[in-house]
Design a protein around this motif. Structure first.
Motif, PDB file in Angstrom:
ATOM      1  N   THR A 283     -31.439 -11.226  49.598  1.00 22.83           N
ATOM      2  CA  THR A 283     -30.964 -12.596  49.333  1.00 22.83           C
ATOM      3  C   THR A 283     -31.012 -12.881  47.832  1.00 22.83           C
ATOM      4  OG1 THR A 283     -31.976 -13.264  51.420  1.00 22.83           O
ATOM      5  CG2 THR A 283     -31.278 -15.038  49.932  1.00 22.83           C
ATOM      6  N   LEU A 284     -29.914 -13.374  47.283  1.00 22.22           N
ATOM      7  CA  LEU A 284     -29.894 -13.760  45.867  1.00 22.22           C
ATOM      8  C   LEU A 284     -30.557 -15.142  45.769  1.00 22.22           C
ATOM      9  CD1 LEU A 284     -28.996 -13.063  43.001  1.00 22.22           C
ATOM     10  CD2 LEU A 284     -26.827 -14.256  43.490  1.00 22.22           C
ATOM     11  N   ILE A 285     -31.636 -15.218  45.024  1.00 21.16           N
ATOM     12  CA  ILE A 285     -32.413 -16.461  44.950  1.00 21.16           C
ATOM     13  C   ILE A 285     -32.038 -17.278  43.718  1.00 21.16           C
ATOM     14  CG2 ILE A 285     -34.759 -17.433  44.778  1.00 21.16           C
ATOM     15  CD1 ILE A 285     -34.388 -16.134  47.461  1.00 21.16           C
ATOM     16  N   ALA A 286     -31.943 -16.617  42.568  1.00 22.82           N
ATOM     17  CA  ALA A 286     -31.710 -17.368  41.325  1.00 22.82           C
ATOM     18  C   ALA A 286     -30.941 -16.514  40.333  1.00 22.82           C
ATOM     19  CB  ALA A 286     -33.051 -17.787  40.720  1.00 22.82           C
ATOM     20  N   THR A 287     -30.188 -17.203  39.486  1.00 20.33           N
ATOM     21  CA  THR A 287     -29.500 -16.503  38.397  1.00 20.33           C
ATOM     22  C   THR A 287     -29.702 -17.281  37.107  1.00 20.33           C
ATOM     23  OG1 THR A 287     -27.441 -17.707  38.776  1.00 20.33           O
ATOM     24  CG2 THR A 287     -27.659 -15.587  39.900  1.00 20.33           C
ATOM     25  N   ASP A 288     -29.593 -16.570  36.010  1.00 20.76           N
ATOM     26  CA  ASP A 288     -29.645 -17.187  34.692  1.00 20.76           C
ATOM     27  C   ASP A 288     -28.837 -16.264  33.782  1.00 20.76           C
ATOM     28  OD1 ASP A 288     -30.329 -18.776  32.530  1.00 20.76           O
ATOM     29  OD2 ASP A 288     -32.441 -18.889  33.062  1.00 20.76           O
ATOM     30  N   ASP A 289     -28.768 -16.574  32.501  1.00 18.49           N
ATOM     31  CA  ASP A 289     -28.037 -15.703  31.578  1.00 18.49           C
ATOM     32  C   ASP A 289     -28.634 -14.305  31.598  1.00 18.49           C
ATOM     33  OD1 ASP A 289     -26.196 -17.435  30.725  1.00 18.49           O
ATOM     34  OD2 ASP A 289     -27.185 -17.937  28.823  1.00 18.49           O
ATOM     35  N   GLY A 290     -27.867 -13.339  32.060  1.00 18.42           N
ATOM     36  CA  GLY A 290     -28.345 -11.959  32.013  1.00 18.42           C
ATOM     37  C   GLY A 290     -29.540 -11.690  32.914  1.00 18.42           C
ATOM     38  N   TYR A 291     -29.740 -12.494  33.931  1.00 12.37           N
ATOM     39  CA  TYR A 291     -30.925 -12.321  34.778  1.00 12.37           C
ATOM     40  C   TYR A 291     -30.590 -12.773  36.176  1.00 12.37           C
ATOM     41  CZ  TYR A 291     -35.217 -14.391  36.872  1.00 12.37           C
ATOM     42  OH  TYR A 291     -36.227 -14.770  37.704  1.00 12.37           O
ATOM     43  N   GLN A 292     -31.066 -12.042  37.148  1.00  9.91           N
ATOM     44  CA  GLN A 292     -30.958 -12.577  38.497  1.00  9.91           C
ATOM     45  C   GLN A 292     -32.168 -12.137  39.314  1.00  9.91           C
ATOM     46  OE1 GLN A 292     -27.202 -11.034  39.971  1.00  9.91           O
ATOM     47  NE2 GLN A 292     -28.324  -9.578  41.248  1.00  9.91           N
ATOM     48  N   TYR A 293     -32.520 -12.949  40.313  1.00  8.72           N
ATOM     49  CA  TYR A 293     -33.643 -12.588  41.171  1.00  8.72           C
ATOM     50  C   TYR A 293     -33.128 -12.483  42.591  1.00  8.72           C
ATOM     51  CZ  TYR A 293     -38.244 -12.147  43.193  1.00  8.72           C
ATOM     52  OH  TYR A 293     -39.343 -11.648  43.842  1.00  8.72           O
ATOM     53  N   ALA A 294     -33.243 -11.270  43.168  1.00 10.68           N
ATOM     54  CA  ALA A 294     -32.890 -11.064  44.574  1.00 10.68           C
ATOM     55  C   ALA A 294     -34.138 -10.559  45.289  1.00 10.68           C
ATOM     56  CB  ALA A 294     -31.766 -10.050  44.694  1.00 10.68           C
ATOM     57  N   VAL A 295     -34.236 -10.883  46.555  1.00 13.86           N
ATOM     58  CA  VAL A 295     -35.409 -10.479  47.336  1.00 13.86           C
ATOM     59  C   VAL A 295     -35.453  -8.961  47.444  1.00 13.86           C
ATOM     60  CG1 VAL A 295     -36.475 -10.594  49.635  1.00 13.86           C
ATOM     61  CG2 VAL A 295     -35.458 -12.651  48.616  1.00 13.86           C
ATOM     62  N   ALA A 296     -36.567  -8.368  47.009  1.00 10.65           N
ATOM     63  CA  ALA A 296     -36.680  -6.910  46.998  1.00 10.65           C
ATOM     64  C   ALA A 296     -37.499  -6.399  48.188  1.00 10.65           C
ATOM     65  CB  ALA A 296     -37.324  -6.455  45.692  1.00 10.65           C
ATOM     66  N   GLY A 316     -40.224 -21.403  40.048  1.00  9.49           N
ATOM     67  CA  GLY A 316     -40.571 -21.049  41.422  1.00  9.49           C
ATOM     68  C   GLY A 316     -41.355 -19.751  41.438  1.00  9.49           C
ATOM     69  N   LEU A 317     -42.052 -19.554  42.550  1.00  9.04           N
ATOM     70  CA  LEU A 317     -42.794 -18.302  42.751  1.00  9.04           C
ATOM     71  C   LEU A 317     -42.272 -17.648  44.012  1.00  9.04           C
ATOM     72  CD1 LEU A 317     -46.422 -19.647  42.128  1.00  9.04           C
ATOM     73  CD2 LEU A 317     -45.152 -18.076  40.641  1.00  9.04           C
ATOM     74  N   MET A 318     -42.280 -16.330  44.058  1.00 10.88           N
ATOM     75  CA  MET A 318     -41.904 -15.599  45.268  1.00 10.88           C
ATOM     76  C   MET A 318     -43.156 -14.859  45.748  1.00 10.88           C
ATOM     77  SD  MET A 318     -38.757 -16.535  45.543  1.00 10.88           S
ATOM     78  CE  MET A 318     -38.246 -15.550  46.934  1.00 10.88           C
ATOM     79  N   VAL A 319     -43.442 -15.005  47.041  1.00 12.44           N
ATOM     80  CA  VAL A 319     -44.684 -14.430  47.565  1.00 12.44           C
ATOM     81  C   VAL A 319     -44.399 -13.594  48.808  1.00 12.44           C
ATOM     82  CG1 VAL A 319     -46.004 -16.393  46.677  1.00 12.44           C
ATOM     83  CG2 VAL A 319     -45.262 -16.421  49.064  1.00 12.44           C
ATOM     84  N   VAL A 320     -45.307 -12.659  49.049  1.00 12.60           N
ATOM     85  CA  VAL A 320     -45.224 -11.790  50.228  1.00 12.60           C
ATOM     86  C   VAL A 320     -46.562 -11.854  50.953  1.00 12.60           C
ATOM     87  CG1 VAL A 320     -45.142  -9.364  50.930  1.00 12.60           C
ATOM     88  CG2 VAL A 320     -43.457 -10.251  49.328  1.00 12.60           C
ATOM     89  N   GLU A 321     -46.504 -11.936  52.268  1.00 12.61           N
ATOM     90  CA  GLU A 321     -47.755 -12.034  53.026  1.00 12.61           C
ATOM     91  C   GLU A 321     -48.484 -10.696  53.002  1.00 12.61           C
ATOM     92  OE1 GLU A 321     -47.456 -13.913  56.812  1.00 12.61           O
ATOM     93  OE2 GLU A 321     -49.643 -13.991  57.001  1.00 12.61           O
ATOM     94  N   ARG A 322     -49.787 -10.775  52.786  1.00 14.82           N
ATOM     95  CA  ARG A 322     -50.607  -9.567  52.737  1.00 14.82           C
ATOM     96  C   ARG A 322     -50.917  -9.129  54.161  1.00 14.82           C
ATOM     97  NH1 ARG A 322     -56.114  -9.951  49.391  1.00 14.82           N
ATOM     98  NH2 ARG A 322     -54.705 -10.605  47.734  1.00 14.82           N
ATOM     99  N   VAL A 323     -50.790  -7.841  54.398  1.00  9.50           N
ATOM    100  CA  VAL A 323     -51.132  -7.336  55.728  1.00  9.50           C
ATOM    101  C   VAL A 323     -52.616  -7.031  55.725  1.00  9.50           C
ATOM    102  CG1 VAL A 323     -50.641  -5.560  57.449  1.00  9.50           C
ATOM    103  CG2 VAL A 323     -48.841  -6.325  55.866  1.00  9.50           C
ATOM    104  N   VAL A 324     -53.371  -7.679  56.640  1.00 13.11           N
ATOM    105  CA  VAL A 324     -54.828  -7.445  56.621  1.00 13.11           C
ATOM    106  C   VAL A 324     -55.286  -6.764  57.908  1.00 13.11           C
ATOM    107  CG1 VAL A 324     -55.626  -9.183  54.981  1.00 13.11           C
ATOM    108  CG2 VAL A 324     -55.101  -9.862  57.318  1.00 13.11           C
TER     109      VAL A 324
END
Ligand SMILES: O=C(O)CCC(=O)N[C@@H](CCC(=O)O)C(=O)O
Ligand SMILES: [Zn+2]
Length: 324
Positions: A283-296, A316-324
């Motif tokens: 999913t493409l989350i954000a873009t800026d000049d010469g930058y983009q953030y997609a879910v990896a 904004g922050l992007m977080v991933v749930e920790r597997v415990v």
């Protein structure tokens, strides 16, 4: 003054005298606008900074601290530890705004020195001095809880953020947060200029930002929604053990930050979603000049989406749930 510490803070009134002993026997010292130290008559080995209103429009925690101080003063709540109560940004509280010129919670660790003319810079310096003075005299356990509310609704109404530190947090920290009715914990993995990062990195305090519900004006908060948090704080202040057995909070690690690098920054997914909304890989989350953030990762969740922040700040922050 102790019955309505908030009133004195908002009106920038200085009590006369500036120190004394409350009817409960608690000793108090007014250290400046919105800065109050309380201690029991005997020596103690636990020292806690409790702050709120670092963002002026986040009023529920300010009301919670006002009420706790009143109860400590009257004796309704016995005090067993030394505590520094800080109400952060009084002019912004009066204006009903997050900040006047710049976000106070981006100005700690000396970052205020780069913005000498901003309304919040002297306050960041004063808060740092107050915390340093408080912990300088502190032999024993050091805690800092910085209470906030989120701008947006959240999948988890009460969650915590732990500042980055090199040593991993002990498991009992999560039990302690569970007992404070916290259902999710976000683990920062980078340095920052927040208040909790300051007290953690520079004063070796066990520090956490607590997010309690959503921004509301003074008098409009339903504090019963935070009754268990308040009960937990009362137990900590009075030196009582916290209840055991609350469900462990879910733990999320920060895996990415949405940086607003220019005014052309776009939050492609919009900004109206609740905190912790999940997005699938790609999913493409954000873009800026010469930058983009997609879910990896297979799935990432967004926290604090806010494209209106100033250029140079996190949007904004992007977080991933920790597997415990
Ligand atoms: O809801 C939002 O967008 C912001 C809520 C807020 O003020 N959060 C704190 C978190 C501090 C931390 O990362 O520990 C902030 O952004 O300063
Ligand atoms: Zn805040």
């Amino acid at each position: 003054m102790l019955e309505d510490f908030l009133h004195f803070t908002l009106h920038n009134e200085t009590p006369e005298p500036t120190a004394g002993t409350a009817p409960s026997g608690v000793r108090w010292r007014w250290l400046g606008q919105g800065m109050l130290e309380l201690s029991p008559p005997r020596q103690v080995d636990t020292h806690m900074v409790l702050s709120a209103g670092i963002h002026g429009d986040e009023t529920a925690p300010i009301e919670i601290l006002r009420d706790l101080v009143a109860d400590l003063a009257s004796g309704a709540l016995p005090l067993a530890i030394r505590v520094l109560v800080l109400l952060g940004n009084a002019p912004a509280m009066t204006a009903g705004k997050r900040y006047l010129d710049d976000d106070l919670n981006r100005l700690f660790c000396g970052a205020y020195r780069k913005l000498p003319h901003c309304a919040e810079s002297p306050r960041a310096a004063a808060l740092e001095r107050a915390v340093a003075g408080f912990f300088d005299e502190a032999a024993g356990a050091r805690w800092h809880l910085d209470l906030h509310t989120a701008i947006r609704p959240s999948v988890f109404e009460r969650f915590a953020l732990l500042p980055h530190r090199t040593a991993p947090y002990r498991e009992d920290v999560f039990d302690w947060l569970a007992a404070l009715d916290i259902s999710a914990v976000l683990n920062h993995r980078e340095q920052s200029n927040t208040f909790t990062y300051f007290s953690c990195s520079q004063h070796n305090a066990l520090a956490a930002t607590l997010e309690l519900g959503k921004v509301m004006p003074f008098g409009m908060n339903d504090l019963t929604r935070f009754a268990k948090v308040t009960d937990g704080l009362r137990l900590m202040l009075s030196g009582q053990p916290l209840p055991q057995g609350a469900p462990r909070p879910r733990i999320f690690d920060v895996v990415g930050q949405l940086d607003k690098q220019s005014e052309r920054f776009v939050l492609v997914v919009g900004s109206q979603m609740a905190n912790f909304t999940a997005y699938p890989k790609g999913t493409l989350i954000a873009t800026d000049d010469g930058y983009q953030y997609a879910v990896a990762h297979e799935e990432e969740r967004i926290v604090f989406p806010n494209p209106k922040v100033k250029v140079g700040l996190r949007a904004g922050l992007m977080v991933v749930e920790r597997v415990v």
